[in-house]
Scaffold this active site. Structure first.
Site, mmCIF file in Angstrom:
data_model
loop_
_atom_site.group_PDB
_atom_site.id
_atom_site.type_symbol
_atom_site.label_atom_id
_atom_site.label_comp_id
_atom_site.label_asym_id
_atom_site.label_seq_id
_atom_site.Cartn_x
_atom_site.Cartn_y
_atom_site.Cartn_z
ATOM 1 C CG HIS A 40 -1.993 1.015 1.116
ATOM 2 N ND1 HIS A 40 -3.321 0.713 1.132
ATOM 3 C CD2 HIS A 40 -1.937 2.357 0.940
ATOM 4 C CE1 HIS A 40 -4.037 1.798 0.994
ATOM 5 N NE2 HIS A 40 -3.215 2.820 0.881
ATOM 6 C CG HIS A 42 -1.160 6.385 -1.890
ATOM 7 N ND1 HIS A 42 -2.199 6.332 -2.772
ATOM 8 C CD2 HIS A 42 -1.607 5.849 -0.748
ATOM 9 C CE1 HIS A 42 -3.245 5.800 -2.175
ATOM 10 N NE2 HIS A 42 -2.912 5.491 -0.942
ATOM 11 C CB THR A 129 -4.043 9.262 -8.842
ATOM 12 O OG1 THR A 129 -4.044 8.865 -7.469
ATOM 13 C CG2 THR A 129 -5.454 9.556 -9.310
ATOM 14 N N PRO A 130 -3.380 8.210 -12.134
ATOM 15 C CG PRO A 130 -3.989 6.674 -13.774
ATOM 16 C CD PRO A 130 -4.193 7.010 -12.320
ATOM 17 C CG ASP A 175 -8.659 11.557 -6.192
ATOM 18 O OD1 ASP A 175 -7.623 11.528 -5.520
ATOM 19 O OD2 ASP A 175 -9.645 12.278 -5.908
ATOM 20 C CG HIS A 232 -7.759 4.418 0.390
ATOM 21 N ND1 HIS A 232 -7.309 4.056 -0.853
ATOM 22 C CD2 HIS A 232 -6.665 4.781 1.102
ATOM 23 C CE1 HIS A 232 -6.002 4.187 -0.893
ATOM 24 N NE2 HIS A 232 -5.576 4.624 0.275
ATOM 25 C CD GLU A 235 -8.458 6.839 4.040
ATOM 26 O OE1 GLU A 235 -7.264 6.773 4.314
ATOM 27 O OE2 GLU A 235 -8.895 7.298 2.973
HETATM 28 C C1 LIG Z 1 -3.772 8.488 4.264
HETATM 29 N N1 LIG Z 1 -4.565 7.717 3.424
HETATM 30 C C2 LIG Z 1 -5.008 7.973 2.174
HETATM 31 N N2 LIG Z 1 -6.317 7.840 1.929
HETATM 32 C C3 LIG Z 1 -6.829 8.081 0.711
HETATM 33 N N3 LIG Z 1 -6.093 8.476 -0.329
HETATM 34 C C4 LIG Z 1 -4.782 8.633 -0.137
HETATM 35 C C5 LIG Z 1 -4.175 8.383 1.122
HETATM 36 N N4 LIG Z 1 -2.861 8.631 1.001
HETATM 37 C C6 LIG Z 1 -2.645 9.050 -0.282
HETATM 38 N N5 LIG Z 1 -3.806 9.043 -0.955
HETATM 39 C C7 LIG Z 1 -4.056 9.409 -2.343
HETATM 40 O O1 LIG Z 1 -2.870 9.228 -3.077
HETATM 41 C C8 LIG Z 1 -2.502 10.427 -3.749
HETATM 42 C C9 LIG Z 1 -1.008 10.546 -3.748
HETATM 43 O O2 LIG Z 1 -0.398 9.559 -4.510
HETATM 44 P P1 LIG Z 1 -0.535 9.431 -6.104
HETATM 45 O O3 LIG Z 1 -0.599 10.823 -6.697
HETATM 46 O O4 LIG Z 1 -1.772 8.654 -6.349
HETATM 47 O O5 LIG Z 1 0.695 8.713 -6.523
HETATM 48 C C10 LIG Z 1 -3.199 11.542 -2.970
HETATM 49 O O6 LIG Z 1 -3.532 12.644 -3.792
HETATM 50 C C11 LIG Z 1 -4.448 10.871 -2.459
HETATM 51 O O7 LIG Z 1 -5.461 10.981 -3.422
#
Ligand SMILES: CNc1ncnc2c1ncn2[C@@H]1O[C@H](COP(=O)(O)O)[C@@H](O)[C@H]1O
Length: 325
Positions: A40, A42, A129-130, A175, A232, A235
């Protein structure tokens, strides 16, 4: 890549009290050496403040981003500085401003993968996220990330699985603020690259935004075409509604849940293992077992990780490590 000072210190208070030779007790060295799966991560949330600083410096040298402050000064230095409300604006207001061309996206991707490898991660599912920016389309964004991931997966660094550093797979995120057509575009991109590194789709984003029911067609199409699904959920209390829960369950996700982004909260995966060991009184074999259970729910085969775990256990046996710390 150096982590934000302070945060690590704070969260691993007890670890500094343990001094030992590597692998003889569960300590910082042990949890780093333990081969792990990160399921997990990002991409943009895993970029270290140092890497953001480097991206910022390049821009400033070119006379761009002059109004943006140095990331080393503004990125939160401990998890206490961020909450679920202040967290999401960090991306739009800051990180994404530094990640808006192929060069910066690839630089950040390289650095994130290298950081995970250094932390002992042998199998990484990187979600991203593209995203459209001034100079990239969603497709160009995915292509840029995909190229870097491909290079890592091809680089063996040696002959055997043991020598290979890290295997990386991609999960493309929808997203919550996207329109349904944009979610369909994400699924198109995931399907285009399915089979070569893209293994699933994710639902992420600011939990107070969006109506998840509008994504049902896109998500069901992704699943029907063989992509895995992770989401997700809940939260913040306000979104844990019956409607959202029943919608998400109707999609039959493979995995739920989330962990905190290392780039912002400053706790690498090895540290999460250490915290688990300290708080639940886990020994060496327990932690190997935890890593094996993560390996059992990956979206793709994680042969390198499994080979490394076998070797790691052999080392423990040879060292006659007791199952206590
Ligand atoms: C804490 N928990 C979380 N819950 C929900 N969404 C999250 C997140 N942490 C990150 N992101 C999502 O991931 C994006 C950043 O990575 P990417 O641009 O996709 O690589 C954030 O803009 C958010 O939409």
């Amino acid at each position: 890549m150096p982590r934000t000072p302070g945060a690590d210190e704070q969260r691993t208070k007890a670890s500094s009290q343990i001094t030992s030779t590597p692998l003889s007790v569960v300590d910082k060295a042990f949890v780093k050496a333990l081969p792990k799966a990160e399921l997990h991560a990002h991409l943009s949330g895993s970029i270290s403040a140092q890497t953001l600083h480097e991206l910022w410096e390049r821009r400033v040298t070119k006379g761009e981003c002059l109004k943006l402050q140095d990331p080393l000064d503004v990125m939160p230095s401990s998890r206490e500085d961020v909450n679920i409300v202040s967290f999401f604006p960090i991306f739009d207001g800051y990180i994404y401003q530094l990640l808006n061309d192929v060069e910066s996206i690839q630089y950040a991707t390289e650095s994130v993968i290298a950081d995970f490898a250094r932390d002992g991660v042998a199998y990484l599912e990187l979600r991203t996220t593209p995203r459209e920016s001034l100079s990239t389309s969603r497709a160009a964004y995915v292509e840029a990330v995909h190229q870097v991931v491909g290079r890592h997966n091809l680089f063996t660094g040696g002959e055997s699985d043991q020598d290979r550093g890290i295997e990386v797979r991609l999960i493309l995120s929808i997203d919550r603020s996207m329109a349904p057509e944009q979610a369909e575009e994400v699924v198109d991109l995931a399907l285009k690259h399915k089979g070569d590194y893209v293994v699933g789709v994710d639902l992420c984003g600011n939990p107070i935004k969006g109506d998840v029911t509008s994504f049902t067609p896109a998500i069901l199409r992704a699943k029907a075409q063989g992509l895995h699904l992770t989401v997700h959920f809940a939260e913040v209390p306000g979104t844990a509604t019956e409607l959202e829960l029943s919608t998400i369950l109707s999609w039959q996700p493979d995995r739920l849940g989330h962990t905190d982004d290392v780039g912002i909260f400053g706790s690498p995966l090895s540290n999460e293992y250490l915290l688990a060991a300290m708080n639940f009184d886990l020994g060496a074999q327990d932690l190997v077992g935890l890593s094996r259970s993560a390996a059992s729910i990956t979206f793709a085969d994680c042969r390198v990780l499994k080979t490394k775990l076998d070797r790691f256990e052999d080392t423990l046996r040879l060292a006659d490590v007791p199952d206590q710390h």
